[in-house]
Design a protein around this motif. Sequence first.
Motif, PDB file in Angstrom:
ATOM      1  N   GLY A 168       0.782  -1.231   0.000  1.00  0.00           N
ATOM      2  CA  GLY A 168       0.000   0.000   0.000  1.00  0.00           C
ATOM      3  C   GLY A 168       0.812   1.278   0.000  1.00  0.00           C
ATOM      4  O   GLY A 168       0.284   2.352   0.299  1.00  0.00           O
ATOM      5  N   ARG A 169       2.097   1.194  -0.343  1.00  0.00           N
ATOM      6  CA  ARG A 169       2.927   2.395  -0.345  1.00  0.00           C
ATOM      7  C   ARG A 169       4.030   2.257  -1.382  1.00  0.00           C
ATOM      8  O   ARG A 169       4.401   1.156  -1.763  1.00  0.00           O
ATOM      9  N   ILE A 170       4.545   3.399  -1.820  1.00  0.00           N
ATOM     10  CA  ILE A 170       5.700   3.444  -2.710  1.00  0.00           C
ATOM     11  C   ILE A 170       6.959   3.344  -1.855  1.00  0.00           C
ATOM     12  O   ILE A 170       7.066   3.974  -0.801  1.00  0.00           O
ATOM     13  N   LEU A 171       7.917   2.557  -2.289  1.00  0.00           N
ATOM     14  CA  LEU A 171       9.155   2.380  -1.542  1.00  0.00           C
ATOM     15  C   LEU A 171       9.949   3.682  -1.448  1.00  0.00           C
ATOM     16  O   LEU A 171       9.893   4.525  -2.353  1.00  0.00           O
ATOM     17  N   GLU A 172      10.701   3.815  -0.361  1.00  0.00           N
ATOM     18  CA  GLU A 172      11.683   4.892  -0.250  1.00  0.00           C
ATOM     19  C   GLU A 172      12.966   4.449  -0.951  1.00  0.00           C
ATOM     20  O   GLU A 172      13.303   3.261  -0.984  1.00  0.00           O
ATOM     21  N   ALA A 173      13.699   5.404  -1.501  1.00  0.00           N
ATOM     22  CA  ALA A 173      14.929   5.077  -2.223  1.00  0.00           C
ATOM     23  C   ALA A 173      15.937   4.374  -1.318  1.00  0.00           C
ATOM     24  O   ALA A 173      16.686   3.503  -1.772  1.00  0.00           O
ATOM     25  N   GLU A 174      15.974   4.718  -0.041  1.00  0.00           N
ATOM     26  CA  GLU A 174      16.941   4.096   0.861  1.00  0.00           C
ATOM     27  C   GLU A 174      16.705   2.596   1.011  1.00  0.00           C
ATOM     28  O   GLU A 174      17.653   1.832   1.198  1.00  0.00           O
ATOM     29  N   GLU A 175      15.452   2.160   0.912  1.00  0.00           N
ATOM     30  CA  GLU A 175      15.168   0.731   1.001  1.00  0.00           C
ATOM     31  C   GLU A 175      15.799  -0.019  -0.169  1.00  0.00           C
ATOM     32  O   GLU A 175      16.361  -1.112   0.004  1.00  0.00           O
ATOM     33  N   VAL A 176      15.713   0.561  -1.341  1.00  0.00           N
ATOM     34  CA  VAL A 176      16.313  -0.048  -2.523  1.00  0.00           C
ATOM     35  C   VAL A 176      17.837   0.057  -2.453  1.00  0.00           C
ATOM     36  O   VAL A 176      18.560  -0.855  -2.855  1.00  0.00           O
ATOM     37  N   ALA A 177      18.329   1.160  -1.898  1.00  0.00           N
ATOM     38  CA  ALA A 177      19.779   1.334  -1.740  1.00  0.00           C
ATOM     39  C   ALA A 177      20.373   0.238  -0.870  1.00  0.00           C
ATOM     40  O   ALA A 177      21.487  -0.228  -1.120  1.00  0.00           O
ATOM     41  N   ARG A 178      19.651  -0.189   0.160  1.00  0.00           N
ATOM     42  CA  ARG A 178      20.160  -1.260   1.013  1.00  0.00           C
ATOM     43  C   ARG A 178      20.290  -2.562   0.223  1.00  0.00           C
ATOM     44  O   ARG A 178      21.221  -3.347   0.451  1.00  0.00           O
ATOM     45  N   ALA A 179      19.377  -2.788  -0.721  1.00  0.00           N
ATOM     46  CA  ALA A 179      19.484  -3.969  -1.586  1.00  0.00           C
ATOM     47  C   ALA A 179      20.718  -3.874  -2.474  1.00  0.00           C
ATOM     48  O   ALA A 179      21.398  -4.875  -2.733  1.00  0.00           O
ATOM     49  N   ALA A 180      21.033  -2.658  -2.932  1.00  0.00           N
ATOM     50  CA  ALA A 180      22.231  -2.458  -3.753  1.00  0.00           C
ATOM     51  C   ALA A 180      23.483  -2.783  -2.959  1.00  0.00           C
ATOM     52  O   ALA A 180      24.415  -3.417  -3.468  1.00  0.00           O
ATOM     53  N   LEU A 181      23.521  -2.349  -1.683  1.00  0.00           N
ATOM     54  CA  LEU A 181      24.690  -2.636  -0.859  1.00  0.00           C
ATOM     55  C   LEU A 181      24.851  -4.126  -0.621  1.00  0.00           C
ATOM     56  O   LEU A 181      25.973  -4.645  -0.588  1.00  0.00           O
ATOM     57  N   PHE A 182      23.752  -4.840  -0.458  1.00  0.00           N
ATOM     58  CA  PHE A 182      23.852  -6.292  -0.298  1.00  0.00           C
ATOM     59  C   PHE A 182      24.466  -6.930  -1.539  1.00  0.00           C
ATOM     60  O   PHE A 182      25.393  -7.751  -1.445  1.00  0.00           O
ATOM     61  N   LEU A 183      23.990  -6.564  -2.725  1.00  0.00           N
ATOM     62  CA  LEU A 183      24.536  -7.136  -3.954  1.00  0.00           C
ATOM     63  C   LEU A 183      26.007  -6.796  -4.123  1.00  0.00           C
ATOM     64  O   LEU A 183      26.782  -7.595  -4.654  1.00  0.00           O
ATOM     65  N   LEU A 184      26.394  -5.631  -3.676  1.00  0.00           N
ATOM     66  CA  LEU A 184      27.784  -5.199  -3.769  1.00  0.00           C
ATOM     67  C   LEU A 184      28.683  -5.982  -2.809  1.00  0.00           C
ATOM     68  O   LEU A 184      29.872  -6.169  -3.072  1.00  0.00           O
ATOM     69  N   SER A 185      28.130  -6.451  -1.712  1.00  0.00           N
ATOM     70  CA  SER A 185      28.898  -7.068  -0.644  1.00  0.00           C
ATOM     71  C   SER A 185      29.221  -8.530  -0.915  1.00  0.00           C
ATOM     72  O   SER A 185      28.639  -9.169  -1.804  1.00  0.00           O
ATOM     73  N   ASP A 186      30.134  -9.081  -0.082  1.00  0.00           N
ATOM     74  CA  ASP A 186      30.458 -10.503  -0.216  1.00  0.00           C
ATOM     75  C   ASP A 186      29.354 -11.400   0.314  1.00  0.00           C
ATOM     76  O   ASP A 186      29.396 -12.615   0.131  1.00  0.00           O
ATOM     77  N   GLY A 187      28.333 -10.827   0.926  1.00  0.00           N
ATOM     78  CA  GLY A 187      27.168 -11.619   1.313  1.00  0.00           C
ATOM     79  C   GLY A 187      26.408 -12.154   0.122  1.00  0.00           C
ATOM     80  O   GLY A 187      25.669 -13.139   0.236  1.00  0.00           O
ATOM     81  N   ALA A 188      26.594 -11.525  -1.034  1.00  0.00           N
ATOM     82  CA  ALA A 188      25.921 -11.950  -2.260  1.00  0.00           C
ATOM     83  C   ALA A 188      26.852 -12.743  -3.164  1.00  0.00           C
ATOM     84  O   ALA A 188      26.651 -12.796  -4.382  1.00  0.00           O
ATOM     85  N   SER A 189      27.870 -13.400  -2.579  1.00  0.00           N
ATOM     86  CA  SER A 189      28.867 -14.106  -3.402  1.00  0.00           C
ATOM     87  C   SER A 189      28.264 -15.244  -4.219  1.00  0.00           C
ATOM     88  O   SER A 189      28.840 -15.652  -5.230  1.00  0.00           O
TER      89      SER A 189
END
Length: 261
Positions: free
Chosen positions: A212-233
Amino acid sequence: MPSIQFSLPDTVVVTGTASGLGLDVGRLLLAQGCRVVGVDTATSELEGRAGYQQVTASIAESETWDRVTSAIDSAGPGSLGLVSCAAILDVAAVPSLSRATIDKVMAVNLTGTALGMAALIPRMEAAGGGSIVAVASINASLAEQQLAIYNASKAAVRQLARTAALDHARKGVRINVLSPGPMMAGLFKRHAESATDTEKFVATRANRQPQGRILEAEEVARAALFLLSDGASALLGADIIADGGLTTGFDFRTGAEGASV
């Protein structure tokens, strides 16, 4: 509370740091102690922050990436990452598009992403690896009215990144795609502002979202940091959909349409 930690690159190049997703990605990376080289045609509010360097220029120009690599060298040694957030959008049906508009959108959204990869992948390979997050869109797969060239450019970014992921995997370069849905920032806000009734446009779009809401950009930014990290190896050439569930089903029933049985 329990938590988990992943490692991020020492230096990350982020395009589009003047606003929207790129600004939030840059802010989060700095908060984690990363050095950030921001690239945008406009200045960023991050300028002056410790660890931040700005290259004010178009990502669609080869000379810009020469300046970026110089900034990387001055930042100091260490691992390297890239998050390609910069993009532009024009709202129009195909017959209304000029050649200049088509060229402009493709130059920034596709060519700029390709030039960034071309500049940084050899450095990553020489260092034994690196991580790239290419920001596409849910519109790379699903059409949205009046956004034909934007949609086409993001589909091209998606395939550019997935192909490059295969080409450079054996040299330790990990490339993935992040496909956001609507965010209360940047391109979505500009699209909404082009509507006859912006408030109605945003309310209607928010009602389509399962939450019921549009996402905030920071929520998507956190997903970007995960993909960038070694957690997404384990992820290579993956397309991560960050849209708050918008494309999980073909239509979200709010209950307003009446009983379904």
